[in-house]
Design a protein around this motif. Structure first.
Motif, PDB file in Angstrom:
ATOM      1  N   ILE A  72      -0.470   2.925   5.330  1.00 15.05           N
ATOM      2  CA  ILE A  72      -1.320   3.354   5.224  1.00 15.05           C
ATOM      3  C   ILE A  72      -3.082   3.144   5.350  1.00 15.05           C
ATOM      4  O   ILE A  72      -3.333   1.806   5.219  1.00 15.05           O
ATOM      5  N   PRO A  73      -3.234   3.739   5.825  1.00 15.65           N
ATOM      6  CA  PRO A  73      -5.128   3.656   6.562  1.00 15.65           C
ATOM      7  C   PRO A  73      -6.139   3.032   5.541  1.00 15.65           C
ATOM      8  O   PRO A  73      -6.170   3.850   4.432  1.00 15.65           O
ATOM      9  N   ASN A  74      -6.635   2.310   5.362  1.00 13.28           N
ATOM     10  CA  ASN A  74      -7.686   1.469   4.959  1.00 13.28           C
ATOM     11  C   ASN A  74      -8.793   2.376   5.263  1.00 13.28           C
ATOM     12  O   ASN A  74      -9.737   2.276   5.674  1.00 13.28           O
ATOM     13  N   ASP A  75      -8.932   3.766   4.468  1.00 17.78           N
ATOM     14  CA  ASP A  75     -10.315   4.760   4.847  1.00 17.78           C
ATOM     15  C   ASP A  75     -10.073   5.594   3.745  1.00 17.78           C
ATOM     16  O   ASP A  75      -9.012   6.336   4.289  1.00 17.78           O
ATOM     17  N   ILE A  76     -10.711   5.906   3.334  1.00 20.61           N
ATOM     18  CA  ILE A  76     -11.130   7.163   2.377  1.00 20.61           C
ATOM     19  C   ILE A  76     -10.733   8.642   2.359  1.00 20.61           C
ATOM     20  O   ILE A  76     -10.263   8.852   2.194  1.00 20.61           O
ATOM     21  N   ASP A  77     -11.009   8.822   4.004  1.00 21.48           N
ATOM     22  CA  ASP A  77     -11.456   9.964   4.342  1.00 21.48           C
ATOM     23  C   ASP A  77      -9.994  10.479   4.655  1.00 21.48           C
ATOM     24  O   ASP A  77      -9.464  11.270   4.668  1.00 21.48           O
ATOM     25  N   LEU A  78      -9.084   8.875   5.740  1.00 26.44           N
ATOM     26  CA  LEU A  78      -7.376   9.486   5.915  1.00 26.44           C
ATOM     27  C   LEU A  78      -7.356   9.571   5.241  1.00 26.44           C
ATOM     28  O   LEU A  78      -5.844  10.033   5.524  1.00 26.44           O
ATOM     29  N   PRO A 124       0.936  -1.235   0.172  1.00 27.18           N
ATOM     30  CA  PRO A 124      -0.272   0.495   0.255  1.00 27.18           C
ATOM     31  C   PRO A 124       1.178   1.515   0.374  1.00 27.18           C
ATOM     32  O   PRO A 124       0.421   2.074  -0.617  1.00 27.18           O
ATOM     33  N   PHE A 125       1.871   0.830   0.610  1.00 28.76           N
ATOM     34  CA  PHE A 125       2.644   2.189   0.746  1.00 28.76           C
ATOM     35  C   PHE A 125       3.335   2.850  -0.641  1.00 28.76           C
ATOM     36  O   PHE A 125       3.138   4.246  -1.084  1.00 28.76           O
ATOM     37  N   THR A 126       3.984   2.083  -1.282  1.00 27.86           N
ATOM     38  CA  THR A 126       4.947   2.376  -3.185  1.00 27.86           C
ATOM     39  C   THR A 126       4.113   2.424  -3.173  1.00 27.86           C
ATOM     40  O   THR A 126       3.957   3.361  -4.661  1.00 27.86           O
ATOM     41  N   LEU A 127       2.361   1.411  -3.179  1.00 27.28           N
ATOM     42  CA  LEU A 127       1.321   2.613  -4.321  1.00 27.28           C
ATOM     43  C   LEU A 127       1.235   3.401  -4.319  1.00 27.28           C
ATOM     44  O   LEU A 127       0.486   4.161  -5.536  1.00 27.28           O
ATOM     45  N   THR A 128       0.276   3.835  -3.284  1.00 28.23           N
ATOM     46  CA  THR A 128       0.021   5.344  -2.992  1.00 28.23           C
ATOM     47  C   THR A 128       1.752   6.527  -3.094  1.00 28.23           C
ATOM     48  O   THR A 128       0.732   7.567  -3.438  1.00 28.23           O
ATOM     49  N   VAL A 129       2.597   6.158  -3.001  1.00 24.52           N
ATOM     50  CA  VAL A 129       3.492   7.119  -2.909  1.00 24.52           C
ATOM     51  C   VAL A 129       3.855   7.021  -4.863  1.00 24.52           C
ATOM     52  O   VAL A 129       3.732   8.263  -5.425  1.00 24.52           O
ATOM     53  N   ALA A 136       4.841   9.918   3.799  1.00 26.22           N
ATOM     54  CA  ALA A 136       5.570   9.316   5.291  1.00 26.22           C
ATOM     55  C   ALA A 136       5.599   9.808   6.452  1.00 26.22           C
ATOM     56  O   ALA A 136       4.824   8.578   7.347  1.00 26.22           O
ATOM     57  N   GLN A 137       6.045  11.145   6.880  1.00 32.60           N
ATOM     58  CA  GLN A 137       6.085  11.677   8.051  1.00 32.60           C
ATOM     59  C   GLN A 137       4.387  11.407   8.688  1.00 32.60           C
ATOM     60  O   GLN A 137       4.438  10.522   9.990  1.00 32.60           O
ATOM     61  N   THR A 138       3.970  11.972   7.992  1.00 28.49           N
ATOM     62  CA  THR A 138       2.129  11.429   8.145  1.00 28.49           C
ATOM     63  C   THR A 138       1.793  10.297   8.368  1.00 28.49           C
ATOM     64  O   THR A 138       1.128   9.597   9.709  1.00 28.49           O
ATOM     65  N   VAL A 139       1.861   9.452   7.549  1.00 32.18           N
ATOM     66  CA  VAL A 139       2.109   7.947   7.955  1.00 32.18           C
ATOM     67  C   VAL A 139       2.173   7.194   9.324  1.00 32.18           C
ATOM     68  O   VAL A 139       1.529   6.788  10.218  1.00 32.18           O
ATOM     69  N   LEU A 140       3.276   7.836   9.283  1.00 37.05           N
ATOM     70  CA  LEU A 140       4.515   7.533  10.904  1.00 37.05           C
ATOM     71  C   LEU A 140       4.027   8.089  12.041  1.00 37.05           C
ATOM     72  O   LEU A 140       3.108   7.257  12.812  1.00 37.05           O
ATOM     73  N   SER A 141       3.482   9.439  11.792  1.00 32.48           N
ATOM     74  CA  SER A 141       3.034  10.157  13.274  1.00 32.48           C
ATOM     75  C   SER A 141       1.785   9.935  13.564  1.00 32.48           C
ATOM     76  O   SER A 141       1.019  10.393  14.256  1.00 32.48           O
ATOM     77  N   GLU A 142       0.682  10.049  12.344  1.00 29.83           N
ATOM     78  CA  GLU A 142      -0.623   9.711  12.338  1.00 29.83           C
ATOM     79  C   GLU A 142      -1.143   8.515  12.408  1.00 29.83           C
ATOM     80  O   GLU A 142      -1.982   8.045  12.921  1.00 29.83           O
TER      81      GLU A 142
END
Length: 225
Positions: A111-117, A36-41, A100-106
């Motif tokens: 990577i969240p399984n949530d359309i809004d996040l 999911p991370f590499t896909l999102t990037v 990437a920083q947001t994925v770590l901190s939040e």
DNA sequence: CTCCCGATAT
DNA sequence: ATATCAGGAG
């Protein structure tokens, strides 16, 4: 000529989707990724450039910064050097590092399984979030309307001139297509948009749904006389 | 709405 | 030369 009602539109859409499935299957993701991370990037990087260009640099990028931890600590200059050929490299480099920083901190490193996040991530809007929900999580919350889907929806007569934004086109498509199809529409139409329904000069004469398409029918009339 | 911006096809 | 390419942020 009577106007097509919603029931007829849904039936036409179902037949188009049946042929799309025959031709493209579930529609392979054309962006190389591992998770999911590499896909999102990769999807963030693909904005306004070809997927082939992204695939060309992604091995280098992900060998170097393939996890949120590594990307979060990367230097902007090094990211920029790798993604430069894609264009918008300044903003994209900043976005994927901040992402990437947001994925770590939040989001606890995932990577969240949530359309809004997902849309809280820098560089991730509605379209990218939809792609990630469909491709990474098989949890469709909508249909990703990119340049191909936007154009094809108009060509097929599923969107009108009034539908002048991706959000409006998506709303129309969600009413016409059952949720079961949402997973595949984007990828199938991206492939279809490259092969037949291209932006500059659509290949209506060779298209396998030209008999179900207003634009295709016009093209067939011309070759008939 | 404008800006971000390089590579490729036509 | 120019339109276009898996858009999003300010």
């Amino acid at each position: 000529m009577p106007r097509e009602n919603m029931t007829q539109k849904r039936e036409r859409a179902a037949e188009i989707e049946r042929r799309m499935y025959e031709y493209y299957g579930e529609g392979e993701c054309s962006l190389d990724h591992m998770d999911p991370f590499t896909l999102t990037v990769a999807v963030v990087l693909s904005a306004q450039c070809t997927d082939a260009a992204v695939n060309k640099i992604s091995p280098t990028l992900f060998a170097r910064f393939g996890t949120p931890e590594k990307m979060a600590h990367a230097s902007i200059e090094e990211i920029e050097a790798i993604i430069h050929p894609l264009g918008f490299y300044h903003a994209k480099a900043r976005n994927i590092k901040a992402l990437a920083q947001t994925v770590l901190s939040e989001f606890g490193g995932e990577i969240p399984n949530d359309i809004d996040l997902l849309q809280k991530l820098p560089g991730v809007g509605r379209k990218t979030a939809n792609v990630v929900m469909c491709q990474a999580f098989r949890n469709p919350q909508g249909i990703a309307v990119d340049t191909h889907v936007f154009r094809i929806a108009h060509q097929l007569g599923f969107a009108t001139r009034n539908d002048d934004s991706p959000a409006k086109v998506e709303a129309k498509l969600l009413k016409i297509y059952p949720q079961r199809d949402w997973l595949f529409i984007n990828h199938q139409w991206v492939h279809f948009g490259r092969e037949f329904c291209v932006a500059r000069r659509p290949k209506c004469a060779e298209c396998f749904v030209n008999d179900l398409c207003p634009a295709g029918k016009k093209a067939l009339m011309r070759t008939a006389d």
